[in-house]
Design a protein around this motif. Sequence first.
Motif, mmCIF file in Angstrom:
data_model
loop_
_atom_site.group_PDB
_atom_site.id
_atom_site.type_symbol
_atom_site.label_atom_id
_atom_site.label_comp_id
_atom_site.label_asym_id
_atom_site.label_seq_id
_atom_site.Cartn_x
_atom_site.Cartn_y
_atom_site.Cartn_z
ATOM 1 N N ASN A 99 0.852 -0.901 0.318
ATOM 2 C CA ASN A 99 -0.007 0.546 -0.146
ATOM 3 C C ASN A 99 0.870 1.046 -0.339
ATOM 4 O O ASN A 99 2.129 1.650 0.784
ATOM 5 C CB ASN A 99 -0.799 -0.043 1.474
ATOM 6 C CG ASN A 99 -1.693 0.852 1.503
ATOM 7 O OD1 ASN A 99 -1.494 2.014 1.255
ATOM 8 N ND2 ASN A 99 -2.565 1.148 0.502
ATOM 9 N N ALA A 100 0.369 2.648 -0.816
ATOM 10 C CA ALA A 100 1.094 3.328 -1.486
ATOM 11 C C ALA A 100 0.909 4.702 -0.460
ATOM 12 O O ALA A 100 1.485 5.694 0.101
ATOM 13 C CB ALA A 100 1.515 3.406 -2.797
ATOM 14 N N HIS A 101 -0.661 4.649 -0.786
ATOM 15 C CA HIS A 101 -1.549 5.935 -0.455
ATOM 16 C C HIS A 101 -3.080 5.356 -0.616
ATOM 17 O O HIS A 101 -3.508 5.209 -1.649
ATOM 18 C CB HIS A 101 -1.519 7.295 -1.884
ATOM 19 C CG HIS A 101 -1.820 8.403 -1.617
ATOM 20 N ND1 HIS A 101 -1.480 9.047 -0.311
ATOM 21 C CD2 HIS A 101 -2.757 9.111 -1.722
ATOM 22 C CE1 HIS A 101 -2.508 9.894 -0.272
ATOM 23 N NE2 HIS A 101 -3.525 9.846 -1.259
ATOM 24 N N ASP A 120 -3.492 9.950 -13.854
ATOM 25 C CA ASP A 120 -3.570 11.462 -13.307
ATOM 26 C C ASP A 120 -3.115 12.506 -13.839
ATOM 27 O O ASP A 120 -2.781 13.889 -13.946
ATOM 28 C CB ASP A 120 -2.310 11.720 -11.946
ATOM 29 C CG ASP A 120 -3.064 9.997 -10.866
ATOM 30 O OD1 ASP A 120 -4.749 10.095 -11.156
ATOM 31 O OD2 ASP A 120 -3.273 9.327 -10.981
ATOM 32 N N GLN A 124 0.140 1.060 -8.336
ATOM 33 C CA GLN A 124 -0.909 1.810 -9.057
ATOM 34 C C GLN A 124 -0.659 2.985 -8.430
ATOM 35 O O GLN A 124 -2.073 4.522 -9.360
ATOM 36 C CB GLN A 124 -2.391 1.243 -8.212
ATOM 37 C CG GLN A 124 -3.059 -0.258 -8.456
ATOM 38 C CD GLN A 124 -4.247 -0.549 -7.457
ATOM 39 O OE1 GLN A 124 -3.832 -0.202 -6.546
ATOM 40 N NE2 GLN A 124 -4.685 -1.739 -6.919
ATOM 41 N N TYR A 125 -0.393 3.499 -8.137
ATOM 42 C CA TYR A 125 0.626 5.023 -7.134
ATOM 43 C C TYR A 125 1.447 5.599 -8.813
ATOM 44 O O TYR A 125 1.341 7.125 -8.694
ATOM 45 C CB TYR A 125 0.875 5.261 -6.198
ATOM 46 C CG TYR A 125 0.774 6.488 -4.977
ATOM 47 C CD1 TYR A 125 -0.091 7.321 -5.362
ATOM 48 C CD2 TYR A 125 2.459 6.585 -4.800
ATOM 49 C CE1 TYR A 125 0.177 8.159 -4.339
ATOM 50 C CE2 TYR A 125 2.167 8.062 -4.406
ATOM 51 C CZ TYR A 125 1.332 8.027 -4.575
ATOM 52 O OH TYR A 125 0.785 10.180 -3.270
ATOM 53 N N TRP A 184 1.763 12.744 -11.755
ATOM 54 C CA TRP A 184 2.448 11.234 -11.627
ATOM 55 C C TRP A 184 3.961 12.062 -11.203
ATOM 56 O O TRP A 184 4.526 11.325 -10.096
ATOM 57 C CB TRP A 184 2.365 10.959 -12.895
ATOM 58 C CG TRP A 184 3.926 10.049 -12.632
ATOM 59 C CD1 TRP A 184 3.312 8.843 -12.382
ATOM 60 C CD2 TRP A 184 4.138 9.420 -12.762
ATOM 61 N NE1 TRP A 184 4.242 7.937 -12.452
ATOM 62 C CE2 TRP A 184 5.237 8.129 -13.031
ATOM 63 C CE3 TRP A 184 5.643 11.080 -13.469
ATOM 64 C CZ2 TRP A 184 6.205 7.841 -13.573
ATOM 65 C CZ3 TRP A 184 7.185 10.187 -14.056
ATOM 66 C CH2 TRP A 184 6.725 8.612 -13.662
ATOM 67 N N HIS A 213 -4.789 2.725 -3.071
ATOM 68 C CA HIS A 213 -3.926 2.116 -3.755
ATOM 69 C C HIS A 213 -2.423 1.732 -3.094
ATOM 70 O O HIS A 213 -1.664 2.382 -2.960
ATOM 71 C CB HIS A 213 -2.990 3.694 -4.734
ATOM 72 C CG HIS A 213 -4.402 3.929 -5.472
ATOM 73 N ND1 HIS A 213 -4.864 5.906 -5.515
ATOM 74 C CD2 HIS A 213 -5.522 3.324 -6.470
ATOM 75 C CE1 HIS A 213 -5.974 5.945 -6.400
ATOM 76 N NE2 HIS A 213 -6.484 4.899 -6.569
ATOM 77 N N TYR A 230 2.338 0.661 -4.482
ATOM 78 C CA TYR A 230 2.989 1.746 -5.751
ATOM 79 C C TYR A 230 3.003 1.060 -6.880
ATOM 80 O O TYR A 230 3.291 1.595 -7.449
ATOM 81 C CB TYR A 230 4.429 1.496 -5.189
ATOM 82 C CG TYR A 230 4.840 2.101 -3.807
ATOM 83 C CD1 TYR A 230 5.154 3.410 -4.038
ATOM 84 C CD2 TYR A 230 4.930 1.415 -2.613
ATOM 85 C CE1 TYR A 230 5.685 3.676 -2.809
ATOM 86 C CE2 TYR A 230 4.780 2.109 -1.040
ATOM 87 C CZ TYR A 230 4.332 3.243 -0.986
ATOM 88 O OH TYR A 230 5.451 4.213 -0.431
ATOM 89 N N ALA A 283 -1.170 5.269 -13.517
ATOM 90 C CA ALA A 283 -1.555 6.241 -12.812
ATOM 91 C C ALA A 283 -1.175 7.579 -14.166
ATOM 92 O O ALA A 283 -1.573 8.609 -13.463
ATOM 93 C CB ALA A 283 -0.365 6.219 -11.863
ATOM 94 N N THR A 331 7.030 9.050 -3.038
ATOM 95 C CA THR A 331 7.285 7.491 -2.892
ATOM 96 C C THR A 331 9.050 7.808 -3.085
ATOM 97 O O THR A 331 9.694 6.947 -1.656
ATOM 98 C CB THR A 331 7.369 7.248 -4.345
ATOM 99 O OG1 THR A 331 6.274 7.577 -5.110
ATOM 100 C CG2 THR A 331 8.321 5.381 -4.202
ATOM 101 N N HIS A 343 3.743 11.733 -7.104
ATOM 102 C CA HIS A 343 3.392 10.654 -6.464
ATOM 103 C C HIS A 343 4.941 9.947 -6.345
ATOM 104 O O HIS A 343 5.574 9.183 -5.969
ATOM 105 C CB HIS A 343 2.681 9.998 -7.203
ATOM 106 C CG HIS A 343 1.257 10.514 -7.212
ATOM 107 N ND1 HIS A 343 0.820 9.379 -8.029
ATOM 108 C CD2 HIS A 343 0.480 11.206 -6.619
ATOM 109 C CE1 HIS A 343 -0.724 10.566 -7.713
ATOM 110 N NE2 HIS A 343 -0.310 11.777 -7.289
#
Length: 252
Positions: A166-168, A185, A175-176, A190, A171, A173, A181, A197, A193
């Motif tokens: 899980n990153a956010h 986005d 998907q992030y 991006w 989502h 990583y 992404a 990260t 993001h």
Amino acid sequence: MDHPLQTSGPVGEVTPDPVTLGIDIGGSHIKAALVAPDGALLTNYERVVTPLGKPPDLIVDTISALIAPLGGFDRVSVGFPGATRGVTVLTAPNLGNDQWHGYKLADRLAARLARPVRLANDATVQGLGAIAGRGLECTITLGTGMGFALFTDGRPAPHLELGQHNAHRKHTYDQYVGHEALNRDGARKWNKHVLRTIDALRVLVNFDLLYIGGGNVTAITFALPADVHLVSNETGITGGVRLWDGVSPRRA
């Protein structure tokens, strides 16, 4: 460097200048080239679209056809976009097929190509082509998803599927900061993001150096911190030579 890797296929007498066939299996493309012992490319890339969702045996067929124009080689290194152990694929989150679980990819390729094969996660292979070999170094790859590898004084740590973590919010990583992404986005969001990260990895890993590779590094627009470096896609092929440190099979 000591690698906890298994070798599939025949290993013959030592030759002083073994040629390595480097194969990089990605979520969008499969790439291959021949590499000299010093890591220099001996050929241009051959590249084909990855047949997503198809049976693993079809990937072996695809690789066999892809490398036909390249010429002779002594051994094979494969970077795979998922968790691997020895000769076996454990996970393939971005290849769209559960049949990969438990698939002995190195054995299948060794039987098809009649050469010894070593298999590792693609971020590990890319990292081996980029790292300095000193201190705590980290590699992430930004492509279909996000690959991750960690190294201590040049030695790979046990593989972690950080892309599935899980990153956010809900989502991962993958998907992030993965390709979807970027499309969803836009480049500006991006890039934010990716910066978040990097900050998260700095806290989690306390790396000395971080290397970022993969097909989407060209979309990075922010100024890089001094301890973060971009690396070319070539390292996903050339790093395969280091899977064979201390091993030199003879060309059949």
